[in-house]
Write a protein that holds these residues in place. Structure first.
Motif, mmCIF file in Angstrom:
data_model
loop_
_atom_site.group_PDB
_atom_site.id
_atom_site.type_symbol
_atom_site.label_atom_id
_atom_site.label_comp_id
_atom_site.label_asym_id
_atom_site.label_seq_id
_atom_site.Cartn_x
_atom_site.Cartn_y
_atom_site.Cartn_z
ATOM 1 N N ALA A 152 -48.033 20.893 -22.502
ATOM 2 C CA ALA A 152 -48.519 20.007 -23.347
ATOM 3 C C ALA A 152 -47.460 19.487 -24.353
ATOM 4 O O ALA A 152 -47.870 18.192 -24.821
ATOM 5 C CB ALA A 152 -49.796 20.848 -23.963
ATOM 6 N N GLN A 153 -46.736 20.326 -24.780
ATOM 7 C CA GLN A 153 -45.747 19.681 -26.151
ATOM 8 C C GLN A 153 -45.023 18.577 -25.632
ATOM 9 O O GLN A 153 -44.554 17.916 -26.429
ATOM 10 C CB GLN A 153 -45.075 21.035 -26.642
ATOM 11 C CG GLN A 153 -45.892 22.140 -27.077
ATOM 12 C CD GLN A 153 -47.079 21.888 -27.990
ATOM 13 O OE1 GLN A 153 -47.090 21.061 -28.865
ATOM 14 N NE2 GLN A 153 -48.048 22.254 -27.119
ATOM 15 N N ARG A 154 -44.800 18.646 -24.207
ATOM 16 C CA ARG A 154 -44.024 17.379 -23.875
ATOM 17 C C ARG A 154 -44.289 16.202 -23.940
ATOM 18 O O ARG A 154 -43.668 15.129 -24.022
ATOM 19 C CB ARG A 154 -43.515 17.829 -22.579
ATOM 20 C CG ARG A 154 -42.702 19.039 -22.320
ATOM 21 C CD ARG A 154 -42.504 19.523 -20.828
ATOM 22 N NE ARG A 154 -41.876 20.866 -20.646
ATOM 23 C CZ ARG A 154 -41.630 21.552 -19.505
ATOM 24 N NH1 ARG A 154 -41.648 20.770 -18.546
ATOM 25 N NH2 ARG A 154 -40.985 22.764 -19.591
ATOM 26 N N ASP A 155 -45.870 16.037 -24.201
ATOM 27 C CA ASP A 155 -46.218 14.605 -24.254
ATOM 28 C C ASP A 155 -46.906 14.285 -25.597
ATOM 29 O O ASP A 155 -47.422 13.327 -25.880
ATOM 30 C CB ASP A 155 -47.748 14.750 -23.282
ATOM 31 C CG ASP A 155 -47.255 14.998 -21.854
ATOM 32 O OD1 ASP A 155 -46.099 14.381 -21.273
ATOM 33 O OD2 ASP A 155 -48.133 15.665 -20.911
ATOM 34 N N SER A 208 -46.495 13.121 -29.131
ATOM 35 C CA SER A 208 -45.968 12.214 -30.086
ATOM 36 C C SER A 208 -46.368 11.805 -31.208
ATOM 37 O O SER A 208 -47.519 11.057 -31.269
ATOM 38 C CB SER A 208 -45.558 10.798 -29.184
ATOM 39 O OG SER A 208 -44.810 10.081 -29.979
ATOM 40 N N ASP A 246 -37.982 22.445 -22.796
ATOM 41 C CA ASP A 246 -38.636 21.211 -22.444
ATOM 42 C C ASP A 246 -38.007 20.815 -20.980
ATOM 43 O O ASP A 246 -38.576 20.016 -20.433
ATOM 44 C CB ASP A 246 -38.394 20.320 -23.571
ATOM 45 C CG ASP A 246 -36.766 19.927 -23.786
ATOM 46 O OD1 ASP A 246 -35.804 20.904 -23.295
ATOM 47 O OD2 ASP A 246 -36.517 18.843 -24.292
#
Length: 261
Positions: free
Chosen positions: A218-221, A223, A178
């Motif tokens: 994309a996984q960092r955004d 939630s 990340d």
């Protein structure tokens, strides 16, 4: 004869001749500029390599040898390419601060310019992977859905399904991704640092690598609410439920038993 020549001459001839002259002039200028640019680029690359050699001998030769062919401490760098040097130095893994199962990431010890110079020196030793371009690592140009399939097929068993990292054998580990830049992710796939295998263009195409980057970014955004518990997956979430849930049930049973007696 003059009348015949006048009839054969087109009124567009001056315009055509002017356009041809302009095209020829532009072509000549382009060739001259290209030659000058190539000479300037070659001179700049040579200067970077010379500066990089001095930095290498002052900071890296103890482990890798003065000619970078390796020693009992460090491996040969001939043929590893600029991408490997850029990854290792930009992530602070090299120069290695202490011996261990693998080099941990940290703050880089050199400026980006110095890293480029050392990379230029190592690249001059033999052919190897080069640093990717901005277009190759642009997540906006990638397909996150295809990247998910590639990542979960080739990488998730070590890095976790969303790149959260995980433990390996003998004290080694797959780091979380990340905090990695798109360039670092691409270079890692290209060079295979630490325990990671090499994913060359025959294994995962350049477009596929960009898709993997798009998926990881994309996984960092994402939630979904609640505590992620490190996004490691169902194992730690199950342990948490077992400890807390069973603990509450045992405490409730004890309390009920104490009240009834």
């Amino acid at each position: 004869m003059k009348a015949l020549a006048a009839r054969r001459r087109s009124r567009y001839a001056p315009v055509i001749l002017l356009l041809l002259a302009l095209l020829m002039t532009g072509g000549v200028l382009a060739l001259v500029d290209a030659g000058t640019a190539d000479a300037t680029s070659a001179e700049s690359s040579s200067e970077d390599a010379e500066a990089g050699e001095r930095l290498f001998q002052a900071n890296c030769a103890t482990c890798h040898g003065l000619d970078a062919t390796g020693t009992d401490i460090g491996p040969s760098l001939v043929g590893v390419g600029a991408a490997s040097v850029d990854f290792q130095m930009a992530t602070g893994r090299m120069p290695m601060r202490m011996n261990g199962p693998q080099a941990p990431a940290g703050n880089p010890s050199f400026t980006p310019e110095e890293i480029n110079q050392v990379a230029a020196f190592v690249a001059a030793l033999g052919p190897g992977p080069s640093v990717p371009t901005a277009e190759q690592v642009d997540p906006e140009m990638g397909d996150a859905a295809n990247g998910m399939e590639l990542f979960r097929t080739n990488c998730a068993m070590c890095h976790n399904a969303v790149g959260a990292g995980g433990a390996l054998s003998e004290g080694r580990y797959a780091p979380a991704l990340d905090g990695s830049t798109p360039t670092e992710i691409y270079e890692a796939m290209l060079t295979g640092p630490q325990s990671m295998p090499v994913f060359n263009d025959a294994n995962i195409t350049p477009e596929g690598k960009r898709d993997v980057i798009a998926y990881l970014v994309a996984q960092r955004d994402v939630s979904v609410g609640g505590l992620s518990l490190g996004s490691v997956g169902p194992v730690n979430e199950g342990v948490w439920v077992w400890i807390v849930g069973m603990g509450v049930l045992v405490a409730a049973s004890v309390w009920i038993g104490a009240k009834s007696s």
